[in-house]
Design an enzyme around this catalytic site. Structure first.
Site, mmCIF file in Angstrom:
data_model
loop_
_atom_site.group_PDB
_atom_site.id
_atom_site.type_symbol
_atom_site.label_atom_id
_atom_site.label_comp_id
_atom_site.label_asym_id
_atom_site.label_seq_id
_atom_site.Cartn_x
_atom_site.Cartn_y
_atom_site.Cartn_z
ATOM 1 N N ASP A 119 33.166 -29.950 -16.038
ATOM 2 C CA ASP A 119 32.984 -30.947 -16.696
ATOM 3 C C ASP A 119 32.457 -30.380 -18.164
ATOM 4 O O ASP A 119 31.632 -29.579 -18.248
ATOM 5 C CB ASP A 119 31.690 -31.676 -16.028
ATOM 6 C CG ASP A 119 32.343 -32.216 -14.886
ATOM 7 O OD1 ASP A 119 33.555 -32.616 -14.924
ATOM 8 O OD2 ASP A 119 31.403 -32.751 -13.944
ATOM 9 N N ASP A 158 41.327 -42.360 -9.137
ATOM 10 C CA ASP A 158 40.154 -42.735 -8.340
ATOM 11 C C ASP A 158 40.264 -43.647 -7.246
ATOM 12 O O ASP A 158 40.264 -45.008 -7.688
ATOM 13 C CB ASP A 158 38.778 -42.983 -9.182
ATOM 14 C CG ASP A 158 38.840 -41.785 -10.078
ATOM 15 O OD1 ASP A 158 38.960 -40.579 -9.742
ATOM 16 O OD2 ASP A 158 37.862 -41.877 -11.127
#
Lengths: 192, 250
Positions: free
Chosen positions: B11, B130
């Site tokens: 990230d 997702d």
């Protein structure tokens, strides 16, 4: 000086980055003079065969490439364009390697993406490389096995992982993205 | 033999990796390039850099970071997070990204998948999905998992493939961060339904979780973030374990 052929295909900068890491100077060019005088020429590429061939013809790079006398390395789409014909957009290619390029039959995930080892290999590009070493592939079309095939890989069916004819070499995999194994193969080419 | 891939996800916030990192021998754990090199040395097959930077000004730093990564990294990498247009993609590909991943923007404007695929090739388009199981079924969420958008994950994966996606990155939101294991049911269902590779994500906590997802589904790769960052699993040990479990691993 290594010339990297500049045309409308992706991934060209990756090859230059890999040469930089290995300490070789290179230039990205489609100037016939610059290509002719280079010590070696790399013909890389990720993209669509039909539009790539059209671009090469329009810029007259096709004839420059086939007339090169120094060692030339085609990578991925570069390998396919050095063959006779590809099913992708039914495209006539440069005809250095006497074989055709076909789409993988729908008997597995397509594209063939990821690390794969060799079924067979020989020739100076693979000095120090063994069958169990893995290299990185991303492709939906493959070159059939021919007398010019120097390494084979199996995915859905056996295909040409690498080919060689005279001063022309090519790999279906991406040596510039294949970690240490890829660097060895690139170095073998650069030291031809 | 084509190998199953192990993919660490980093990230990125304002050009630095975030989430705590427990590596020893790492000079600067916040530098994405340093961390990436450590993962490669341990045997990572590919890397994903997910930009979670909020502001547009700071996002510009991403292009510079991608150039730096491309110059120093010798395995393929994907860049994702906040990509909304063909122009965004062009900047990242030119900077050296091998693949880009799109999520919310693909759901909002599915045509974007085709536009990117026709310009740069399907091989560089990863559609991230997702998914979460609700009373309605396995729904597709966007905006970092806040907004339910589509009722059927499998149908969306098939649609994404038709539009030109080259790979599906499937994240189970129920499992993400839990370390309870990958969501094998939906991963198997999606992998069965599409002919492009599927990357399983969300829930990795033990080495057996990786074995289970490769054993019980047709997925091509497994992705994890925290599990690797926090040093819970070392990639080299994981790959040795999977090899002993007869899974084809580089």
């Amino acid at each position: 000086m290594i010339a990297i052929v500049k045309y409308n295909a992706g991934n060209i900068k990756s090859v230059q980055n890999a040469l930089d890491r290995l300490g070789f100077e290179s230039v990205i060019t489609n100037d016939p003079k610059e290509m002719k005088k280079a010590d070696k020429v790399i013909f890389p590429g990720v993209g669509e065969a039909g539009s790539a061939m059209q671009f090469l013809k329009e810029k007259h790079i096709d004839k420059t490439i086939t007339a090169l006398e120094q060692p030339v390395l085609g990578i991925c789409l570069g390998l396919q364009l050095l063959c006779r014909h590809t099913e992708e957009s039914d495209t006539e290619c440069l005809g250095i390697f006497d074989t055709n390029v076909k789409r993988f039959p729908p008997a597995g995930k397509i594209p063939h993406v990821g690390w794969n080892s060799f079924m067979s290999l020989h020739g100076n590009l693979f000095s120090g490389i063994s069958l169990n070493d893995d290299v990185y592939y991303v492709h939906s079309y493959y070159a059939e096995i021919s007398p010019h095939t120097t390494a084979t890989c199996e995915y859905i069916l056996p295909f040409s992982a690498s080919m060689n004819r005279d001063n022309f070499y090519a790999t279906q995999f991406h040596p510039e993205k294949s970690c240490g194994t890829g660097e060895k193969i690139l170095l073998n080419f650069l030291q031809l | 033999m084509l190998k199953k891939r192990i993919i660490p996800c980093l990230d990125i916030l304002n050009g630095r990796t975030v989430k705590g990192v427990n590596f020893v021998n790492l000079k600067d754990a916040g530098d994405p390039v340093e961390l990436a090199k450590t993962y490669i040395e341990r045997g990572a097959d590919e890397l994903v850099f997910l930009d979670i930077t909020a502001t547009i000004e700071n996002r510009k730093a991403l292009t510079g970071l991608v150039e730096k990564i491309a110059a120093q990294i010798n395995i393929p990498f994907t860049v994702g997070g906040g990509i909304n247009s063909v122009e965004d993609v062009e900047n990242l590909i030119k900077a050296g990204a091998d693949k880009i991943s799109i999520n919310s923007s693909a759901v909002r404007q599915p045509g974007l998948i085709s536009e990117i695929a026709s310009k740069f090739g399907s091989q560089c388009v990863v559609v991230a999905i997702d998914t979460k199981k609700t009373d309605a079924g396995w729904e597709v969420f966007i905006n970092g998992g806040r907004t339910p958008m589509l009722p059927d994950t499998v149908a969306w994966a098939i649609e994404a493939q038709k539009l030109g996606a080259g790979e599906i990155l499937l994240t189970s939101m129920d499992r993400d961060g839990t370390k309870d294991g990958f969501a094998t049911y939906i991963t198997a269902a999606v992998s069965r339904s599409v002919s492009i590779p599927v990357i399983a994500s969300g829930g990795a906590g033990t080495m057996q979780h990786f074995r289970d997802v490769f054993f019980n589904t047709d997925c091509s790769a497994a992705l994890a973030a925290g599990t690797f960052h926090f040093g819970l699993i070392d990639i080299r040990e994981l790959k040795n374990y999977l090899r002993n479990e007869n899974i084809d691993i580089r």
